[in-house]
Each structure stands twice: as C-alpha cells, then as structure tokens.
Design a protein around this motif. Sequence first.
Motif, mmCIF file in Angstrom:
data_model
loop_
_atom_site.group_PDB
_atom_site.id
_atom_site.type_symbol
_atom_site.label_atom_id
_atom_site.label_comp_id
_atom_site.label_asym_id
_atom_site.label_seq_id
_atom_site.Cartn_x
_atom_site.Cartn_y
_atom_site.Cartn_z
ATOM 1 N N THR A 125 0.811 -1.219 0.000
ATOM 2 C CA THR A 125 0.000 0.000 0.000
ATOM 3 C C THR A 125 0.842 1.265 0.000
ATOM 4 O O THR A 125 0.368 2.331 0.416
ATOM 5 C CB THR A 125 -0.926 0.010 1.228
ATOM 6 O OG1 THR A 125 -0.134 -0.127 2.423
ATOM 7 C CG2 THR A 125 -1.936 -1.126 1.144
ATOM 8 N N ASN A 126 2.076 1.186 -0.444
ATOM 9 C CA ASN A 126 2.929 2.375 -0.547
ATOM 10 C C ASN A 126 2.720 3.067 -1.896
ATOM 11 O O ASN A 126 2.276 2.435 -2.860
ATOM 12 C CB ASN A 126 4.403 1.992 -0.392
ATOM 13 C CG ASN A 126 4.711 1.460 0.991
ATOM 14 O OD1 ASN A 126 4.190 1.963 1.979
ATOM 15 N ND2 ASN A 126 5.545 0.429 1.060
ATOM 16 N N PRO A 127 3.067 4.349 -1.983
ATOM 17 C CA PRO A 127 2.923 5.035 -3.277
ATOM 18 C C PRO A 127 3.961 4.601 -4.304
ATOM 19 O O PRO A 127 3.821 4.911 -5.478
ATOM 20 C CB PRO A 127 3.086 6.511 -2.915
ATOM 21 C CG PRO A 127 3.865 6.507 -1.651
ATOM 22 C CD PRO A 127 3.451 5.283 -0.911
ATOM 23 N N THR A 128 5.016 3.896 -3.869
ATOM 24 C CA THR A 128 6.049 3.425 -4.796
ATOM 25 C C THR A 128 6.197 1.915 -4.676
ATOM 26 O O THR A 128 5.895 1.320 -3.635
ATOM 27 C CB THR A 128 7.402 4.098 -4.519
ATOM 28 O OG1 THR A 128 7.833 3.758 -3.190
ATOM 29 C CG2 THR A 128 7.294 5.611 -4.657
ATOM 30 N N LEU A 129 6.675 1.318 -5.755
ATOM 31 C CA LEU A 129 6.963 -0.117 -5.767
ATOM 32 C C LEU A 129 8.255 -0.334 -6.547
ATOM 33 O O LEU A 129 8.379 0.128 -7.684
ATOM 34 C CB LEU A 129 5.817 -0.899 -6.415
ATOM 35 C CG LEU A 129 6.021 -2.420 -6.491
ATOM 36 C CD1 LEU A 129 5.935 -3.027 -5.085
ATOM 37 C CD2 LEU A 129 4.984 -3.076 -7.403
ATOM 38 N N THR A 130 9.212 -1.014 -5.939
ATOM 39 C CA THR A 130 10.490 -1.305 -6.595
ATOM 40 C C THR A 130 10.450 -2.732 -7.121
ATOM 41 O O THR A 130 10.200 -3.678 -6.358
ATOM 42 C CB THR A 130 11.665 -1.128 -5.623
ATOM 43 O OG1 THR A 130 11.683 0.225 -5.168
ATOM 44 C CG2 THR A 130 12.983 -1.447 -6.312
ATOM 45 N N VAL A 131 10.680 -2.885 -8.427
ATOM 46 C CA VAL A 131 10.638 -4.205 -9.059
ATOM 47 C C VAL A 131 12.014 -4.539 -9.605
ATOM 48 O O VAL A 131 12.770 -3.667 -10.016
ATOM 49 C CB VAL A 131 9.585 -4.245 -10.187
ATOM 50 C CG1 VAL A 131 8.205 -3.941 -9.634
ATOM 51 C CG2 VAL A 131 9.930 -3.259 -11.293
ATOM 52 N N ASN A 132 12.346 -5.824 -9.587
ATOM 53 C CA ASN A 132 13.612 -6.300 -10.150
ATOM 54 C C ASN A 132 13.418 -7.589 -10.944
ATOM 55 O O ASN A 132 14.353 -8.343 -11.142
ATOM 56 C CB ASN A 132 14.649 -6.505 -9.039
ATOM 57 C CG ASN A 132 14.149 -7.431 -7.949
ATOM 58 O OD1 ASN A 132 13.160 -8.139 -8.131
ATOM 59 N ND2 ASN A 132 14.822 -7.423 -6.814
ATOM 60 N N ASP A 133 12.179 -7.787 -11.370
ATOM 61 C CA ASP A 133 11.884 -8.983 -12.145
ATOM 62 C C ASP A 133 10.883 -8.614 -13.229
ATOM 63 O O ASP A 133 10.156 -7.619 -13.128
ATOM 64 C CB ASP A 133 11.320 -10.071 -11.236
ATOM 65 C CG ASP A 133 11.396 -11.456 -11.880
ATOM 66 O OD1 ASP A 133 11.963 -11.552 -12.994
ATOM 67 O OD2 ASP A 133 10.897 -12.417 -11.274
ATOM 68 N N THR A 134 10.848 -9.401 -14.248
ATOM 69 C CA THR A 134 9.914 -9.152 -15.333
ATOM 70 C C THR A 134 8.499 -9.536 -14.903
ATOM 71 O O THR A 134 8.294 -10.300 -13.954
ATOM 72 C CB THR A 134 10.310 -9.953 -16.585
ATOM 73 O OG1 THR A 134 10.332 -11.349 -16.251
ATOM 74 C CG2 THR A 134 11.683 -9.536 -17.072
ATOM 75 N N GLY A 135 7.534 -9.003 -15.606
ATOM 76 C CA GLY A 135 6.152 -9.327 -15.294
ATOM 77 C C GLY A 135 5.250 -8.133 -15.532
ATOM 78 O O GLY A 135 5.681 -7.072 -15.990
ATOM 79 N N THR A 136 3.969 -8.300 -15.236
ATOM 80 C CA THR A 136 2.979 -7.236 -15.351
ATOM 81 C C THR A 136 2.647 -6.731 -13.959
ATOM 82 O O THR A 136 2.296 -7.522 -13.065
ATOM 83 C CB THR A 136 1.707 -7.741 -16.038
ATOM 84 O OG1 THR A 136 2.036 -8.198 -17.362
ATOM 85 C CG2 THR A 136 0.671 -6.629 -16.143
ATOM 86 N N TYR A 137 2.756 -5.424 -13.787
ATOM 87 C CA TYR A 137 2.494 -4.808 -12.490
ATOM 88 C C TYR A 137 1.330 -3.824 -12.637
ATOM 89 O O TYR A 137 1.238 -3.111 -13.639
ATOM 90 C CB TYR A 137 3.739 -4.079 -11.990
ATOM 91 C CG TYR A 137 4.914 -5.012 -11.770
ATOM 92 C CD1 TYR A 137 5.145 -5.580 -10.518
ATOM 93 C CD2 TYR A 137 5.778 -5.330 -12.819
ATOM 94 C CE1 TYR A 137 6.214 -6.440 -10.310
ATOM 95 C CE2 TYR A 137 6.842 -6.199 -12.623
ATOM 96 C CZ TYR A 137 7.057 -6.753 -11.361
ATOM 97 O OH TYR A 137 8.113 -7.616 -11.164
ATOM 98 N N TYR A 138 0.467 -3.797 -11.646
ATOM 99 C CA TYR A 138 -0.666 -2.876 -11.710
ATOM 100 C C TYR A 138 -0.936 -2.298 -10.324
ATOM 101 O O TYR A 138 -0.521 -2.860 -9.293
ATOM 102 C CB TYR A 138 -1.915 -3.563 -12.261
ATOM 103 C CG TYR A 138 -2.425 -4.717 -11.437
ATOM 104 C CD1 TYR A 138 -3.304 -4.498 -10.367
ATOM 105 C CD2 TYR A 138 -2.026 -6.021 -11.714
ATOM 106 C CE1 TYR A 138 -3.774 -5.551 -9.616
ATOM 107 C CE2 TYR A 138 -2.492 -7.082 -10.952
ATOM 108 C CZ TYR A 138 -3.369 -6.848 -9.910
ATOM 109 O OH TYR A 138 -3.822 -7.885 -9.152
ATOM 110 N N VAL A 139 -1.620 -1.159 -10.315
ATOM 111 C CA VAL A 139 -1.909 -0.452 -9.078
ATOM 112 C C VAL A 139 -3.282 0.206 -9.184
ATOM 113 O O VAL A 139 -3.707 0.610 -10.270
ATOM 114 C CB VAL A 139 -0.824 0.617 -8.784
ATOM 115 C CG1 VAL A 139 -0.825 1.711 -9.834
ATOM 116 C CG2 VAL A 139 -0.995 1.210 -7.386
ATOM 117 N N SER A 140 -3.969 0.290 -8.036
ATOM 118 C CA SER A 140 -5.207 1.054 -7.911
ATOM 119 C C SER A 140 -4.952 2.206 -6.946
ATOM 120 O O SER A 140 -4.446 1.991 -5.843
ATOM 121 C CB SER A 140 -6.345 0.175 -7.373
ATOM 122 O OG SER A 140 -6.683 -0.838 -8.304
ATOM 123 N N VAL A 141 -5.305 3.419 -7.372
ATOM 124 C CA VAL A 141 -5.108 4.616 -6.552
ATOM 125 C C VAL A 141 -6.474 5.241 -6.286
ATOM 126 O O VAL A 141 -7.262 5.435 -7.218
ATOM 127 C CB VAL A 141 -4.175 5.622 -7.256
ATOM 128 C CG1 VAL A 141 -3.935 6.842 -6.363
ATOM 129 C CG2 VAL A 141 -2.848 4.957 -7.622
#
Length: 280
Positions: free
Chosen positions: A193-209
């Motif tokens: 639930t943070n405003p940022t997300l750090t990724v280091n892998d491939t894939g599909t990422y999504y967010v609801s605000v």
Amino acid sequence: MEVSVNNCSASDTINVSLNNLPVDLGKDTILCVGANLYLDVTTPNASYLWQDNSVSSNFTITQAGIYWVEVQVNNCTVSDTIIVDYSNLSVNLGNDTSLCTGATLLLDVTQQNTNYKWQDNSNVPTFTINNPGMYWVELTSTSNNCTASDTILVDLAELTVNLGNDTSICFDDNFTLNVAAPNATYLWQNNTTNPTLTVNDTGTYYVSVTNQCETKTDSIDIRSNFCGECLFYFPNAFTPNNDNINDTFFPKSICTFIEYELMIYNRWGEMIYKTNDFEK
C-alpha cells in the motif's frame, strides 16, 4: 484680611493657588485585534504609579483589561481609570482544500454588524466556490471599524495514475514505479500500500489509486533486455555449397568465450562433428 479693635486695625494676606493635575486616560474603548493603545500622562515634577506598579509616565496596552494610574505632584494625587476591550471580529475560511470535479464549496462568514468584501468585490456573507483558485474575504465591523481577513487555496482533486510505457530492465536491476498523489491510498498487485513499488523482475504490475473523489488503475509490462547475459543465436539451417551465402554454421554471440565446445549429431544420434575452436 483686616481686623479692627477700638479704632485699631491690623491686616494680613495669604495667596492660595490650585495645583491643576489634568490626568485623563480617555474614554473606555474597544481595540482591533493586534492593535495597541499608548497612554501618556507626563506631568512636570510628578511621580506615577500604574496598576502593575510600574512608575513610568507612559504605558502601552496590548491586551484587554482595566488600567489605572495615579499621578502625584507635591502632596496632590490625581488618578484615572480606563477599560480596554478587544474586538471579537475574526474570520476563518478553513484549511486549503481540494474539490472533486463538479463539486462546490460554500463559504459562510456571517456575523452581526459586519460588512463583507470578497476577492470578486461581492459583499454578501456567503460565497460558493466551484473552480480551483485562491479566495479571500475581508470583514469590517460597523461598530468600531475593525477588520479581519482570511484566505483559502482550493485545488482540483483530479486523480492521474500513470505507470509509464511498458519497458525493459537489465538482469538484477531495480526499477521504481511511483504513483504518489495528494491524499490518496494505494493498492498494488502484491497487496502493498505504498505510493512506490520497486521491481527487479519481469512481469505485469498494476496499481489502484483512490482519493476522495475516485479510483483509477494502471498497469505496466516489465521485460528483460538481457543486459550482460551471454545469449546465443544458432541458425536452424545452412547451405555449405561455397556460394558465400549461409555457407557456415556457428553460434552468434557478443560474449567472449572462456570454454567452447560444439557437437553436431545426425538424426540417428550419431555425432558427426565436434570442435573446440570458435572459428570453425
């Protein structure tokens, strides 16, 4: 005065003067908020005593109360008193805020015996805001001419969520997604639930605000661009007929080999070629 006894008379004279001590602190009054009242009772050859036991010839009033002074010259003492109050005129438009699209905000500063002036020169006690901007009002008391004012900044709470275009990252690299928005909550695909997300892998990422007005979502595909990985490409056919077109068969790679071994088998599982020389 003359006194006579048996035709004898005697007289004497005395001069009496009035020691005039004009001490006047003025009429009881009401001050505007933030104002001071300066009292000065300077008199030649006088001593002074104020309500707080100070002995100066003047006194500055900064708060409401009852104030008095005694002025003494020789053996004569004169005093005066003044009651000072402060105007209760005040105004508060509230904290700066944001409006949802299509919403309105009613400001009401109604007070008795008061004149009003808004930023658009309107003079009624209420004002309706339906657009972002800076708004102010000034109140003037009709009884003592004191004024009070306040300002409010109104923004539009328009929610924008944009994770950016689909992109690629190098192996083991970190990529930070940021959807920070004022007064919002966040929910990512992994339930963080943070405003940022750090990724280091491939894939599909999504967010609801979500803010006070609405909820918006976005997604992004993260691919690998194989930075630093030794990838090989083998052709699936070649034509060794010495026409200088596709005559050779060997792997394509941008890496420098430490060890190399190539073995070729026929359809029956028999090894028909083997080499440790990348040039062959």
